[in-house]
Design a protein around this motif. Structure first.
Motif, short mmCIF file in Angstrom:
data_model
loop_
_atom_site.label_atom_id
_atom_site.label_comp_id
_atom_site.label_asym_id
_atom_site.label_seq_id
_atom_site.Cartn_x
_atom_site.Cartn_y
_atom_site.Cartn_z
N THR A 280 -50.61 75.83 58.14
CA THR A 280 -51.64 74.81 58.35
C THR A 280 -51.81 74.56 59.85
O THR A 280 -50.82 74.46 60.56
N VAL A 281 -53.03 74.44 60.28
CA VAL A 281 -53.32 74.09 61.66
C VAL A 281 -53.97 72.70 61.66
O VAL A 281 -54.82 72.41 60.83
N PHE A 282 -53.53 71.85 62.57
CA PHE A 282 -54.09 70.52 62.69
C PHE A 282 -54.21 70.20 64.18
O PHE A 282 -53.68 70.94 65.01
N PRO A 283 -54.91 69.13 64.56
CA PRO A 283 -55.19 68.89 65.98
C PRO A 283 -53.98 68.86 66.90
O PRO A 283 -54.09 69.22 68.06
N ASP A 284 -52.81 68.43 66.43
CA ASP A 284 -51.65 68.32 67.31
C ASP A 284 -50.68 69.49 67.21
O ASP A 284 -49.62 69.48 67.83
N GLY A 285 -50.99 70.49 66.39
CA GLY A 285 -50.07 71.61 66.25
C GLY A 285 -50.31 72.41 65.00
O GLY A 285 -51.43 72.49 64.51
N TYR A 286 -49.23 72.99 64.47
CA TYR A 286 -49.36 73.79 63.26
C TYR A 286 -48.04 73.83 62.51
O TYR A 286 -46.97 73.58 63.06
N ARG A 287 -48.15 74.12 61.21
CA ARG A 287 -46.99 74.23 60.32
C ARG A 287 -46.71 75.70 60.08
O ARG A 287 -47.62 76.46 59.76
N MET A 288 -45.45 76.07 60.24
CA MET A 288 -45.03 77.46 60.08
C MET A 288 -44.09 77.58 58.89
O MET A 288 -43.47 76.61 58.46
N THR A 289 -43.95 78.80 58.37
CA THR A 289 -42.98 79.09 57.34
C THR A 289 -42.34 80.45 57.62
O THR A 289 -42.95 81.30 58.27
N CYS A 290 -41.14 80.61 57.14
CA CYS A 290 -40.42 81.87 57.24
C CYS A 290 -40.51 82.56 55.89
O CYS A 290 -40.14 81.96 54.86
N ASP A 291 -41.00 83.79 55.86
CA ASP A 291 -41.14 84.50 54.59
C ASP A 291 -39.80 84.86 53.97
O ASP A 291 -39.71 85.06 52.76
N ALA A 292 -38.74 84.93 54.76
CA ALA A 292 -37.43 85.30 54.22
C ALA A 292 -36.73 84.12 53.55
O ALA A 292 -36.31 84.22 52.40
N CYS A 293 -36.59 83.01 54.26
CA CYS A 293 -35.83 81.87 53.71
C CYS A 293 -36.72 80.74 53.20
O CYS A 293 -36.23 79.77 52.64
N ARG A 294 -38.02 80.84 53.40
CA ARG A 294 -39.01 79.85 52.93
C ARG A 294 -38.90 78.50 53.62
O ARG A 294 -39.46 77.52 53.16
N SER A 295 -38.16 78.41 54.72
CA SER A 295 -38.10 77.14 55.43
C SER A 295 -39.44 76.89 56.12
O SER A 295 -40.20 77.82 56.38
N GLU A 296 -39.71 75.63 56.40
CA GLU A 296 -40.95 75.24 57.07
C GLU A 296 -40.62 74.34 58.24
O GLU A 296 -39.65 73.59 58.21
N TRP A 297 -41.44 74.41 59.28
CA TRP A 297 -41.26 73.59 60.47
C TRP A 297 -42.59 73.39 61.15
O TRP A 297 -43.58 74.03 60.81
N LEU A 298 -42.60 72.47 62.10
CA LEU A 298 -43.80 72.18 62.87
C LEU A 298 -43.65 72.70 64.29
O LEU A 298 -42.56 72.69 64.85
N VAL A 299 -44.75 73.14 64.86
CA VAL A 299 -44.85 73.42 66.28
C VAL A 299 -45.91 72.45 66.79
O VAL A 299 -47.05 72.48 66.32
N LEU A 300 -45.50 71.56 67.69
CA LEU A 300 -46.41 70.53 68.19
C LEU A 300 -46.90 70.87 69.57
O LEU A 300 -46.18 71.43 70.39
N GLU A 301 -48.13 70.53 69.82
CA GLU A 301 -48.75 70.73 71.13
C GLU A 301 -48.98 69.37 71.75
O GLU A 301 -49.23 68.38 71.02
N PRO A 302 -48.92 69.29 73.07
CA PRO A 302 -49.16 67.99 73.71
C PRO A 302 -50.54 67.46 73.35
O PRO A 302 -51.50 68.19 73.31
N ARG A 303 -50.60 66.17 73.09
CA ARG A 303 -51.88 65.53 72.74
C ARG A 303 -52.76 65.45 73.96
O ARG A 303 -52.33 65.08 75.04
N LYS A 304 -54.02 65.78 73.77
CA LYS A 304 -55.02 65.66 74.82
C LYS A 304 -55.83 64.41 74.56
O LYS A 304 -56.38 64.24 73.48
N ARG A 305 -55.89 63.55 75.51
CA ARG A 305 -56.63 62.30 75.31
C ARG A 305 -57.77 62.20 76.26
O ARG A 305 -57.87 62.72 77.27
#
Length: 120
Positions: free
Chosen positions: A95-120
């Protein structure tokens, strides 16, 4: 067809659905009628809605809103899942959203976020 004409037809169809006991259709038409009445439809007068409790909670997790602000680990771009050996699992974006994106690992199925600095 104008919005006013469509509203009249939606009301008439709702009465017909109700008379026939088509309650699921009546609920859908009521939502559509409200969207039409309050100008919440697309220019072609369409309405596309998908909302569930799971969808709401998932967005709370993605946007790190309480009480789900710690539900997903935050990692840096390119770090991988942190569980699998380097090169073992393949990461992909879910999933991609304004502040970053959600990732998954195809091997272990874990999920995490990668956040980008907010632009104001």
């Amino acid at each position: 067809m104008t919005k006013e004409e469509l509203l009249q037809q939606v009301e008439k169809l709702g009465h017909e659905f109700e008379a026939r006991g088509m309650t699921a259709h009546v609920r859908s038409l009521r939502l559509y009628w409200l969207a039409l009445k309050h100008d919440l439809v697309e220019p072609d007068l369409s309405l596309q809605v998908h909302a569930t409790a799971d969808w709401v909670v998932d967005w709370f997790k993605l946007l790190r809103l309480p009480p789900h602000e710690h539900a997903l680990t935050v990692r840096r771009h390119g770090e991988g899942c942190g569980r699998c050996l380097p090169g073992y699992g393949t990461s992909r974006t879910l999933t991609v959203f304004p502040d970053g994106y959600r990732m998954t690992c195809d091997a272990c199925r874990s999920e995490w976020l990668v956040l980008e600095p907010r632009k104001r």
